[in-house]
Motif scaffolding. Structure first.
Motif, PDB file in Angstrom:
ATOM      1  N   ASP A   1      29.758 -15.401 -51.803  1.00 10.20           N
ATOM      2  CA  ASP A   1      30.224 -16.783 -51.691  1.00 10.20           C
ATOM      3  C   ASP A   1      29.025 -17.724 -51.733  1.00 10.20           C
ATOM      4  O   ASP A   1      27.988 -17.433 -51.131  1.00 10.20           O
ATOM      5  N   ALA A   2      29.192 -18.848 -52.403  1.00 10.34           N
ATOM      6  CA  ALA A   2      28.117 -19.849 -52.465  1.00 10.34           C
ATOM      7  C   ALA A   2      28.186 -20.726 -51.212  1.00 10.34           C
ATOM      8  O   ALA A   2      28.524 -21.906 -51.272  1.00 10.34           O
ATOM      9  N   ARG A   3      27.890 -20.145 -50.069  1.00 14.94           N
ATOM     10  CA  ARG A   3      28.008 -20.893 -48.808  1.00 14.94           C
ATOM     11  C   ARG A   3      26.992 -22.035 -48.738  1.00 14.94           C
ATOM     12  O   ARG A   3      25.792 -21.824 -48.993  1.00 14.94           O
ATOM     13  N   PRO A   4      27.437 -23.224 -48.347  1.00 16.82           N
ATOM     14  CA  PRO A   4      26.533 -24.380 -48.360  1.00 16.82           C
ATOM     15  C   PRO A   4      25.309 -24.247 -47.452  1.00 16.82           C
ATOM     16  O   PRO A   4      24.292 -24.889 -47.709  1.00 16.82           O
ATOM     17  N   ASN A   5      25.402 -23.420 -46.391  1.00 17.12           N
ATOM     18  CA  ASN A   5      24.211 -23.292 -45.535  1.00 17.12           C
ATOM     19  C   ASN A   5      23.047 -22.665 -46.299  1.00 17.12           C
ATOM     20  O   ASN A   5      21.881 -22.862 -45.956  1.00 17.12           O
TER      21      ASN A   5
ATOM     22  N   ILE B   1      22.128 -23.580 -49.143  1.00 10.87           N
ATOM     23  CA  ILE B   1      21.427 -24.709 -49.772  1.00 10.87           C
ATOM     24  C   ILE B   1      20.227 -25.112 -48.912  1.00 10.87           C
ATOM     25  O   ILE B   1      19.146 -25.403 -49.418  1.00 10.87           O
ATOM     26  N   LEU B   2      20.455 -25.106 -47.589  1.00 14.22           N
ATOM     27  CA  LEU B   2      19.373 -25.485 -46.668  1.00 14.22           C
ATOM     28  C   LEU B   2      18.189 -24.532 -46.789  1.00 14.22           C
ATOM     29  O   LEU B   2      17.031 -24.952 -46.828  1.00 14.22           O
TER      30      LEU B   2
ATOM     31  N   HIS C   1      16.466 -25.238 -49.907  1.00 14.71           N
ATOM     32  CA  HIS C   1      15.801 -26.544 -49.830  1.00 14.71           C
ATOM     33  C   HIS C   1      14.414 -26.421 -49.188  1.00 14.71           C
ATOM     34  O   HIS C   1      13.466 -27.083 -49.583  1.00 14.71           O
TER      35      HIS C   1
ATOM     36  N   TRP D   1      26.772 -17.155 -58.082  1.00 18.06           N
ATOM     37  CA  TRP D   1      26.702 -17.986 -56.871  1.00 18.06           C
ATOM     38  C   TRP D   1      25.380 -18.737 -56.700  1.00 18.06           C
ATOM     39  O   TRP D   1      25.337 -19.790 -56.087  1.00 18.06           O
ATOM     40  N   LEU D   2      24.303 -18.233 -57.277  1.00 16.75           N
ATOM     41  CA  LEU D   2      22.998 -18.838 -56.986  1.00 16.75           C
ATOM     42  C   LEU D   2      22.680 -20.132 -57.764  1.00 16.75           C
ATOM     43  O   LEU D   2      22.131 -21.071 -57.172  1.00 16.75           O
TER      44      LEU D   2
ATOM     45  N   GLY E   1      24.259 -22.800 -58.842  1.00 18.12           N
ATOM     46  CA  GLY E   1      24.772 -24.052 -58.285  1.00 18.12           C
ATOM     47  C   GLY E   1      24.076 -24.415 -56.987  1.00 18.12           C
ATOM     48  O   GLY E   1      23.755 -25.573 -56.732  1.00 18.12           O
ATOM     49  N   LEU E   2      23.809 -23.398 -56.161  1.00 20.14           N
ATOM     50  CA  LEU E   2      23.116 -23.640 -54.893  1.00 20.14           C
ATOM     51  C   LEU E   2      21.692 -24.123 -55.149  1.00 20.14           C
ATOM     52  O   LEU E   2      21.205 -25.056 -54.499  1.00 20.14           O
ATOM     53  N   ALA E   3      21.026 -23.501 -56.125  1.00 19.57           N
ATOM     54  CA  ALA E   3      19.634 -23.873 -56.419  1.00 19.57           C
ATOM     55  C   ALA E   3      19.572 -25.313 -56.935  1.00 19.57           C
ATOM     56  O   ALA E   3      18.639 -26.055 -56.621  1.00 19.57           O
TER      57      ALA E   3
ATOM     58  N   GLN F   1      21.640 -27.700 -56.123  1.00 23.79           N
ATOM     59  CA  GLN F   1      21.872 -28.618 -54.993  1.00 23.79           C
ATOM     60  C   GLN F   1      20.736 -28.596 -53.977  1.00 23.79           C
ATOM     61  O   GLN F   1      20.703 -29.430 -53.076  1.00 23.79           O
ATOM     62  N   ALA F   2      19.826 -27.634 -54.113  1.00 30.47           N
ATOM     63  CA  ALA F   2      18.750 -27.506 -53.131  1.00 30.47           C
ATOM     64  C   ALA F   2      17.724 -28.631 -53.261  1.00 30.47           C
ATOM     65  O   ALA F   2      16.934 -28.856 -52.348  1.00 30.47           O
TER      66      ALA F   2
END
Lengths: 341, 305
Positions: B61-65, B67-68, B71, B87-88, B90-92, B94-95
């Protein structure tokens, strides 16, 4: 030089409703009895340079093309900031910023159709996102977009393409979202949203929409069947000033989605909206309406799905409820980016 | 009411005070990569792992935590070959961290350091969930890990030149140990007779291990990568296992057991379930993880407890 990631997504459906005019509000809903092309989406995305990415979503219907989204997004701003510029779906709630491809039902929630329009809330403009410097995830997004379009701003100026004379003539949207991972299996995402802008009744009259949403997810991390269960709810209240009074109505939905075996998903959704009697801005939707849906989906692979959905729609202004059955099929080719949580 | 806010506020304040002085932040996607990074980085970096060994890296899951974590990262260590593509990316994005974007000095793609197997000449989705750059499941092969350790040492040295000598030393010591481990385990497996070197797998995730230990993979339970078996394919698996006399069916713990158990019941072969990676959060080392996998596999092939 490498090409952008390109993908094509076909969404098509066959539908049967108990009424020849089934009152579907989404631009890509299966709207009529028989065969429906919901959309053919062409998605392209890539880095522009080390500072920006570009994303476009071009949607083909049988006899037309529409640019759904096209925006550049910054990658390298300091202090947790991120800017998006172009045309995009605003960050109001959970479903509005997403596309049909990632929805759990074959149609758009009534709340989106009633408050924003057939394409959801979107516009040309800019958005600033801020990842707050906290030990847990909190993100604030705020955007300014044009307030026109029957498809995308029906609580604002809608089809009235009025000129922008002051900063008050555009739409402002904000969303504050947080995410709580209780453990490896359970998590909760909650957010609050607001939108404000001018409406079509003139005299500087304004509309405001305020909403909240939650997404509770249980996915046992080690489960080989990849089972999960999620509860998602959104509710919003809308107030529109018109000469002499303020029109206040509400809409929302709750859905429960379960992946109960490898490749199999089932879902239940209930939706509610209220209406305002003799609503001058929304004369065709002036009473309450409830809709209940159930779906069963089979995913042959990661890239295709077959969905059977049944719907019972109860608009208070119709003598009879409207029954519907939809069999929807989706297929994806090419390289499609990962989806958000 | 007021009191309940004091503790979170203090906690937040301490993180603000504590963060600037911290060492290099390394974030790895898989536990195997995180465990290797921890040994190469030594005390000069804090290493965090995004996934637990229980999670199938294809379907996280691309969990929003997360992202932190991305970041704050100075170095992102990924497996690559599109293993994390679901999953990675999109997270990267948004990071909002330019240091770890593809191509930046803080982006480490482990697959660039290894000799890739199963690079397809032609790719079509009708073949299933095929990875165009080659089979991405190299983390179980200590020979690949030795290459990764050396490359990680170079990346860390670039990012933190003040400790370059330490990173190079750690990497060199670790890679020597990993090569010795690879040789030691390979030697043990070399003693197995031909009949005990044949295995079946659930997903096509053991090709590097099979290559390392000179084993022979006779069939996979998945007819094509990512596609669960139908009864027709299961019948073929059973027939192949009977014909070849394969001793063991090997799979990671995050794959379904029912089909494998059924094959085992019909053929008498053993199902060997291995962890998806070291218990990084419990400080398990990569070498101990590999030893455990090799032991399970050896016992399944040769017989034993």
């Amino acid at each position: 030089m490498s090409n952008p990631a390109l993908s094509l997504i076909l969404d098509t459906a066959v539908a049967a409703y108990s009424d020849a005019k089934p009152l579907m509000t989404g631009g890509h809903d299966p709207k009529r009895n028989g065969f429906n092309l919901q959309q053919l989406e062409l998605h392209a995305e890539s880095s522009v340079d080390p500072y920006f990415t570009l994303q476009t979503n071009i949607v083909f219907a049988q006899f037309g093309v529409e640019v759904e989204e096209m925006y550049a997004e910054s990658m390298a701003l300091p202090a947790g900031l991120q800017i998006k510029a172009g045309q995009f779906l605003t960050a109001f709630g959970r479903i509005n910023p997403t596309h049909l491809h990632s929805w759990n039902f074959a149609d758009q929630p009534l709340m989106i159709g009633k408050f924003f329009g057939s394409e959801g809330s979107r516009g040309l403009g800019a958005q600033l996102g801020w990842l707050l410097p906290l030990p847990w995830y909190v993100e604030l997004k705020a955007s300014a977009t044009d307030a026109v379009g029957a498809c995308c701003a029906r609580s604002l100026l809608g089809g009235n393409d009025l000129p922008v004379r002051s900063p008050g003539d555009v739409a402002y949207t904000a969303n504050l979202k947080t995410f709580v991972p209780f453990d490896e299996d359970w998590s909760l995402s909650i957010s609050a949203s607001g939108q404000a802008g001018p409406n079509a009744s003139g005299n500087g009259n304004r509309s405001e929409i305020v909403g909240g949403d939650l997404y509770l997810r249980f996915r046992p991390a080690g489960d080989p069947e990849r089972r999960h269960l999620s509860l998602q709810m959104e509710h919003a209240v809308r107030a529109r000033q018109v000469p002499g009074r303020s029109l206040v109505d509400q809409a929302g939905y709750a859905q429960l989605i379960g992946m109960f075996a490898l490749r199999w998903e089932a879902g239940l959704r209930t939706e509610w909206t209220t209406g305002v009697a003799d609503d001058p801005l929304d004369p065709e939707w002036n009473a309450s309406r409830q809709r209940h849906s159930a779906q069963l989906t089979f995913y042959p692979s990661h890239f295709s799905r077959v969905r059977l959905q049944g719907t019972l729609d109860r608009p208070a202004w119709r003598a009879e409820p409207i029954w519907g059955a939809v069999l929807a099929f989706e297929a994806l080719i090419g390289a499609h980016g990962s989806h958000g949580f | 009411m007021k009191r309940s806010l004091v503790w979170p506020a203090l906690l937040w304040a301490t993180t603000l005070v504590a963060s600037p002085a911290q060492a290099l932040q390394v974030v790895a996607t898989l536990p195997s990569l995180a465990a290797l990074a921890r040994e190469v980085a030594g005390s000069y970096a804090a290493v965090e792992c995004l996934l637990s060994p229980r999670q199938d890296p294809h379907y996280a899951d691309a969990r929003p935590n997360l992202i932190l974590s991305l970041h704050r990262a100075d170095l992102l260590v990924v497996n690559g070959l599109e293993l994390e593509v679901g999953w990675l990316p999109g997270l990267a994005r948004q990071a909002r961290n330019p240091k770890i974007q593809t191509g930046a000095a803080g982006y480490f793609d482990a697959s660039m350091a290894v000799l890739r197997l199963q690079v397809p000449g032609q790719v079509d989705r009708a073949m299933g969930d095929i990875h165009p750059g080659g089979n991405p499941h190299f983390h179980l092969d200590p020979r690949a890990a030795a290459h990764i350790a050396v490359a990680l040492g170079k990346s860390l040295s670039t990012l933190d030149p003040a400790h370059a000598a330490e990173y190079a030393k750690n990497a060199s010591v670790l890679s020597a140990r990993l090569r010795a481990l690879a040789a030691e385990i390979a030697q043990r497996f070399a003693a197995l007779p031909e009949a005990e070197r044949r295995l079946a797998v659930y997903h096509d995730s053991l090709v590097y291990l099979v290559d390392w230990l000179h084993l022979k993979q006779v069939i996979a339970v998945e007819p094509r990568p990512g596609i669960p078996p139908d009864p027709g394919h299961l019948a073929k698996v059973v027939a192949t296992v009977r014909t070849t006399g394969a001793r063991a069916l090997v799979q990671e713990e995050y794959y379904p057991r029912a089909a494998s158990d059924q094959v085992a019941k019909l053929t008498g072969m053993r199902v060997a379930v291995v962890a998806g990676g070291p218990q990084f959060s419990a400080n398990q080392r990569y070498e101990d993880y590999v030893r455990g996998v090799a032991k399970t596999l050896y016992e399944a092939l040769h017989g034993g407890p």
